[in-house]
Design a protein around this motif. Sequence first.
Motif, PDB file in Angstrom:
ATOM      1  N   VAL A  17       0.850  -1.195   0.000  1.00  0.00           N
ATOM      2  CA  VAL A  17       0.000   0.000   0.000  1.00  0.00           C
ATOM      3  C   VAL A  17       0.885   1.244   0.000  1.00  0.00           C
ATOM      4  CG1 VAL A  17      -1.653   1.356   1.340  1.00  0.00           C
ATOM      5  CG2 VAL A  17      -1.982  -1.117   1.096  1.00  0.00           C
ATOM      6  N   VAL A  18       1.880   1.251   0.855  1.00  0.00           N
ATOM      7  CA  VAL A  18       2.803   2.391   0.934  1.00  0.00           C
ATOM      8  C   VAL A  18       3.503   2.599  -0.401  1.00  0.00           C
ATOM      9  CG1 VAL A  18       4.925   3.226   2.039  1.00  0.00           C
ATOM     10  CG2 VAL A  18       3.107   2.206   3.431  1.00  0.00           C
ATOM     11  N   GLN A  19       3.859   1.512  -1.072  1.00  0.00           N
ATOM     12  CA  GLN A  19       4.541   1.633  -2.366  1.00  0.00           C
ATOM     13  C   GLN A  19       3.617   2.153  -3.460  1.00  0.00           C
ATOM     14  OE1 GLN A  19       6.024  -2.335  -2.850  1.00  0.00           O
ATOM     15  NE2 GLN A  19       7.779  -1.991  -1.504  1.00  0.00           N
ATOM     16  N   TYR A  20       2.319   1.853  -3.365  1.00  0.00           N
ATOM     17  CA  TYR A  20       1.368   2.313  -4.377  1.00  0.00           C
ATOM     18  C   TYR A  20       0.952   3.773  -4.189  1.00  0.00           C
ATOM     19  CZ  TYR A  20       0.560  -2.718  -5.197  1.00  0.00           C
ATOM     20  OH  TYR A  20       0.684  -4.056  -5.458  1.00  0.00           O
ATOM     21  N   LEU A  21       1.019   4.260  -2.970  1.00  0.00           N
ATOM     22  CA  LEU A  21       0.501   5.606  -2.684  1.00  0.00           C
ATOM     23  C   LEU A  21       1.218   6.741  -3.422  1.00  0.00           C
ATOM     24  CD1 LEU A  21      -0.450   5.353   1.083  1.00  0.00           C
ATOM     25  CD2 LEU A  21      -1.986   5.772  -0.852  1.00  0.00           C
ATOM     26  N   PRO A  22       2.544   6.727  -3.574  1.00  0.00           N
ATOM     27  CA  PRO A  22       3.169   7.845  -4.295  1.00  0.00           C
ATOM     28  C   PRO A  22       2.615   8.032  -5.708  1.00  0.00           C
ATOM     29  CG  PRO A  22       4.835   6.636  -3.084  1.00  0.00           C
ATOM     30  CD  PRO A  22       3.559   5.835  -2.993  1.00  0.00           C
ATOM     31  N   GLN A  23       2.418   6.941  -6.432  1.00  0.00           N
ATOM     32  CA  GLN A  23       1.854   7.061  -7.776  1.00  0.00           C
ATOM     33  C   GLN A  23       0.441   7.625  -7.708  1.00  0.00           C
ATOM     34  OE1 GLN A  23       1.812   3.479 -10.138  1.00  0.00           O
ATOM     35  NE2 GLN A  23       0.606   4.430 -11.758  1.00  0.00           N
ATOM     36  N   ALA A  24      -0.346   7.168  -6.740  1.00  0.00           N
ATOM     37  CA  ALA A  24      -1.712   7.684  -6.600  1.00  0.00           C
ATOM     38  C   ALA A  24      -1.693   9.188  -6.343  1.00  0.00           C
ATOM     39  CB  ALA A  24      -2.437   6.952  -5.473  1.00  0.00           C
ATOM     40  N   LEU A  25      -0.791   9.637  -5.471  1.00  0.00           N
ATOM     41  CA  LEU A  25      -0.714  11.072  -5.176  1.00  0.00           C
ATOM     42  C   LEU A  25      -0.228  11.858  -6.383  1.00  0.00           C
ATOM     43  CD1 LEU A  25       0.708  11.093  -1.531  1.00  0.00           C
ATOM     44  CD2 LEU A  25      -1.678  11.085  -2.305  1.00  0.00           C
ATOM     45  N   ARG A  26       0.715  11.296  -7.126  1.00  0.00           N
ATOM     46  CA  ARG A  26       1.207  11.962  -8.336  1.00  0.00           C
ATOM     47  C   ARG A  26       0.062  12.112  -9.338  1.00  0.00           C
ATOM     48  NH1 ARG A  26       4.551   8.390  -9.837  1.00  0.00           N
ATOM     49  NH2 ARG A  26       6.059   8.890  -8.222  1.00  0.00           N
ATOM     50  N   GLN A  27      -0.781  11.102  -9.430  1.00  0.00           N
ATOM     51  CA  GLN A  27      -1.893  11.164 -10.374  1.00  0.00           C
ATOM     52  C   GLN A  27      -2.974  12.139  -9.912  1.00  0.00           C
ATOM     53  OE1 GLN A  27      -0.742   6.787 -11.951  1.00  0.00           O
ATOM     54  NE2 GLN A  27      -2.806   6.966 -11.194  1.00  0.00           N
ATOM     55  N   LEU A  28      -3.142  12.303  -8.601  1.00  0.00           N
ATOM     56  CA  LEU A  28      -4.029  13.372  -8.115  1.00  0.00           C
ATOM     57  C   LEU A  28      -3.493  14.728  -8.553  1.00  0.00           C
ATOM     58  CD1 LEU A  28      -4.751  12.324  -4.405  1.00  0.00           C
ATOM     59  CD2 LEU A  28      -6.349  12.237  -6.337  1.00  0.00           C
ATOM     60  N   GLU A  29      -2.201  14.894  -8.385  1.00  0.00           N
ATOM     61  CA  GLU A  29      -1.551  16.150  -8.779  1.00  0.00           C
ATOM     62  C   GLU A  29      -1.755  16.425 -10.268  1.00  0.00           C
ATOM     63  OE1 GLU A  29       3.027  17.739  -9.157  1.00  0.00           O
ATOM     64  OE2 GLU A  29       2.570  16.310  -7.560  1.00  0.00           O
TER      65      GLU A  29
END
Length: 133
Positions: free
Chosen positions: A47-59
């Motif tokens: 989950v921690v590894q997936y979150l940066p990409q998710a946040l980048r895509q929100l951005e």
Amino acid sequence: MDLSRTPAQIATAAAEELRAFNHRTLEAKAFDQPGDVSDAADALARVVQYLPQALRQLETGLERLHEEQRIRLDDKPPAETSQQDVFDRVMTVVLALREARVDLSRLDDRMREVKGPLSHMGAPWEDAEEPAP
């Protein structure tokens, strides 16, 4: 993987699952053996590894909406809201998302430290003798 749901629906489901995990593991007895802790830690590390990409895509999504001028501020009358006001708010969010990704990188490092030792833990051998005093 159900991609027919909206991003918000998917994120809500993930949050609810983490909430269920937290409730299920309130009691230490939820884990029968070290492997159970290890398996759960491995999954949370993912989950921690997936979150940066998710946040980048929100951005990226927010920036696209800004470029297309599809953002309004609901705390100011339209006549008193400038594009600079909108830009300032967008940048506040973008910078916070970038900082969150840095924080997640640190968390990812800590989770790697967790996974190593956990991978070498198991339940006591059934036929093992009592440890020497």
